[in-house]
Motif scaffolding. Structure first.
Motif, short mmCIF file in Angstrom:
data_model
loop_
_atom_site.label_atom_id
_atom_site.label_comp_id
_atom_site.label_asym_id
_atom_site.label_seq_id
_atom_site.Cartn_x
_atom_site.Cartn_y
_atom_site.Cartn_z
N VAL A 233 0.83 -1.21 0.00
CA VAL A 233 0.00 0.00 0.00
C VAL A 233 0.87 1.26 0.00
O VAL A 233 2.09 1.19 0.11
N ALA A 234 0.21 2.42 -0.12
CA ALA A 234 0.94 3.68 -0.09
C ALA A 234 1.59 3.87 1.29
O ALA A 234 1.02 3.45 2.30
N PRO A 235 2.75 4.50 1.33
CA PRO A 235 3.44 4.71 2.61
C PRO A 235 2.57 5.46 3.61
O PRO A 235 2.69 5.23 4.82
N LYS B 270 10.80 9.08 4.85
CA LYS B 270 11.87 9.06 3.87
C LYS B 270 11.46 8.19 2.67
O LYS B 270 11.62 8.58 1.52
N LEU B 271 10.90 7.04 2.98
CA LEU B 271 10.41 6.14 1.93
C LEU B 271 9.36 6.80 1.05
O LEU B 271 9.36 6.67 -0.17
N ALA B 272 8.47 7.54 1.70
CA ALA B 272 7.38 8.20 0.97
C ALA B 272 7.95 9.23 -0.01
O ALA B 272 7.52 9.33 -1.16
N LYS B 273 8.94 9.96 0.47
CA LYS B 273 9.56 10.98 -0.36
C LYS B 273 10.24 10.35 -1.57
O LYS B 273 10.06 10.76 -2.70
N ARG C 196 7.63 9.23 -4.03
CA ARG C 196 7.07 10.34 -4.80
C ARG C 196 8.05 10.78 -5.88
O ARG C 196 7.66 11.03 -7.01
N GLY C 197 9.32 10.87 -5.53
CA GLY C 197 10.36 11.23 -6.49
C GLY C 197 10.37 10.27 -7.67
O GLY C 197 10.31 10.68 -8.83
N ALA C 198 10.36 9.00 -7.36
CA ALA C 198 10.37 7.97 -8.41
C ALA C 198 9.11 8.08 -9.27
O ALA C 198 9.15 7.94 -10.48
#
Lengths: 193, 193
Positions: free
Chosen positions: B111-113, B181-184, B187-189
Motif C-alpha cells: 500500500v501507499a506509505p 523518507k520512503l514516501a519521499k 514520490r520522487g520515483a
DNA sequence: GGGTGCATGTAATGGGTTACATGATTCT
DNA sequence: AGAATCATGTAACCCATTACATGCACCC
C-alpha cells in the motif's frame, strides 16, 4: 451483517504476496518469520485457505509429485490483492492484553518472593532467546534481500520486536534486583519474629 | 479430564485478595488498574464467580439495600487462597502474539506509505495515552498505599507497562522518520516515471 | 421524559487451539 | 524397525466478546 473481526485470512493473503505457498509452507513461514507478531495454527490455515479459494481471492494448484503426497500450492489473485489492500487501510484493532506472567507478579505478595523471581527469570530466558532469533532473522532473512521492496517494512517490524525484548530484559534485571531485596528483607523479618 | 488453560477465574480470585467485590466492581477495578495486562468482560466474570462460589473458593453475600438493586459481594475463602497460591506457583504460559498493527506494517509494501504512517501514528497516540494512565495509576493508586504489602508488586507491574510504552514511542518516532523518507523517495520515483 | 450510572445476568456467535486421522518418505 | 519430517485435513472443545434483557435511582 456482523463485522468480521478476525484477520487470519488477511494474514494468509499477505504472506501469499511474498510467494505462492501451501498450507504447510505458510505455517513454516509464520514460525520462522512473523511468529512473534502473529500466530496461526493449521486448524485455522487450512479452512481459511479453502474459503479464500472459494471466494476467488487465492488460486489453488495441485502439485502432484510422483510417489509423494499431493501439495496444494496457493497463489494470491488480483482480487485477493485488492481485498488485502482494503484491509491494510483499515485501522488496526488493539490487542487484548493477557500477560499471565505480569498478572502473577501483580499478585506476588500472596506467595514467597522466590516464586516471583522464578517467573521473571523464566521470562528473561525466553525473551533472550527471542531476541537472538530476531537478530538472526534480521541478518539471514532481511539483510539478504536488501533490494526487495518488502525489506524496509520487514526491518521495521523486526526492530519493534528487538526493542521490546531489550526493554523487557532491562526491566527483568531491575525487577529481579528489587525482588531479591524484598526476599532478603522478608527473611530478616522472619528470623526476628 | 482436560486441563483448564484459562486463567480468568484465578485472575478474579487474585483481585478478591485485595478486597471483597461484586462482579461490577471487578470489571471496574480491572479497567482502572490491570487493564493493560489483563482483560475480563462481564460475560466471563459473572459465570466464573458463580462457578468459584459453587467450588467453595469464594463466598457470596447478598448486600440488600432498600430501594436499590441487590449487590452480590464475593470474598475469597481460605480454600480460594490455597488454590490461588497453587496457580501462582505454576509457570506462566507465554502470550500468543497477535499484533495487528505490526502485521499491517509488515505488509506495508502493498500500500501507499501514508497508510503505514497512519498506522504508526495512531498507535503512538494510543500508547501515549496509556503511558499517561500508567503514570497516573502509579501516583494515585500505588504511591498512596506505600505501606501496603502489595505495593511493590503493583509498582513492578506498572513499571513494565511504562517501559514498554516508552520504547514503543521511541520505535514509532524512528519508524515514522523511516517511512517519511520512503514516501519521499517514492514520490520522487513516481514523478520521474 | 430521557439519558446515564449502578448492577446482574444469559444467549448467540465466533474465533482459535489441540487432538486426532492418515499416509508417504527419509533418516537412524 | 521406528522416529522424524513432509503434508493435508477435520472435529471437538473451549474460551471470550458482544448483544441483549432487565430494572432501579438520580439528574437535567
Amino acid at each position: 451483517m456482523r463485522q468480521r473481526t478476525s484477520s487470519s485470512a488477511q494474514a494468509l493473503l499477505g504472506l501469499l504476496t511474498i510467494e505462492p505457498m501451501s498450507g504447510y509452507d505458510l505455517r513454516q513461514t509464520i514460525e520462522a518469520s512473523i511468529g512473534h507478531m502473529w500466530n496461526e495454527s493449521y486448524g485455522q490455515i487450512y479452512p481459511n485457505l479453502r474459503r479464500l479459494a472459494a471466494a476467488g481471492l487465492v488460486q489453488r494448484k495441485t502439485d502432484a509429485k510422483k510417489g509423494k503426497r499431493d501439495r496444494h500450492v496457493y497463489s494470491i489473485t488480483r482480487k485477493g490483492r485488492a481485498r488485502l489492500a482494503e484491509w491494510l487501510a483499515l485501522p488496526a484493532q488493539p490487542e487484548v492484553p493477557r500477560n499471565e506472567m505480569l498478572l502473577k507478579l501483580f499478585f506476588g505478595a500472596q506467595v514467597a518472593p522466590e516464586v516471583s523471581i522464578a517467573h521473571v527469570e523464566r521470562m528473561a530466558e525466553q525473551h533472550r532467546a527471542v531476541l537472538d532469533k530476531f537478530k538472526r532473522v534480521e541478518r539471514e532473512e532481511i539483510d539478504q534481500h536488501q533490494q526487495h521492496p518488502d525489506a524496509p517494512f520487514w526491518r521495521m517490524a523486526v526492530r519493534y520486536g528487538q526493542m521490546e525484548m531489550e526493554i523487557h530484559l532491562r526491566w527483568a534485571e531491575e525487577t529481579l534486583a528489587g525482588l531479591r531485596k524484598l526476599a532478603k528483607k522478608k527473611r530478616g523479618a522472619g528470623l526476628r519474629a
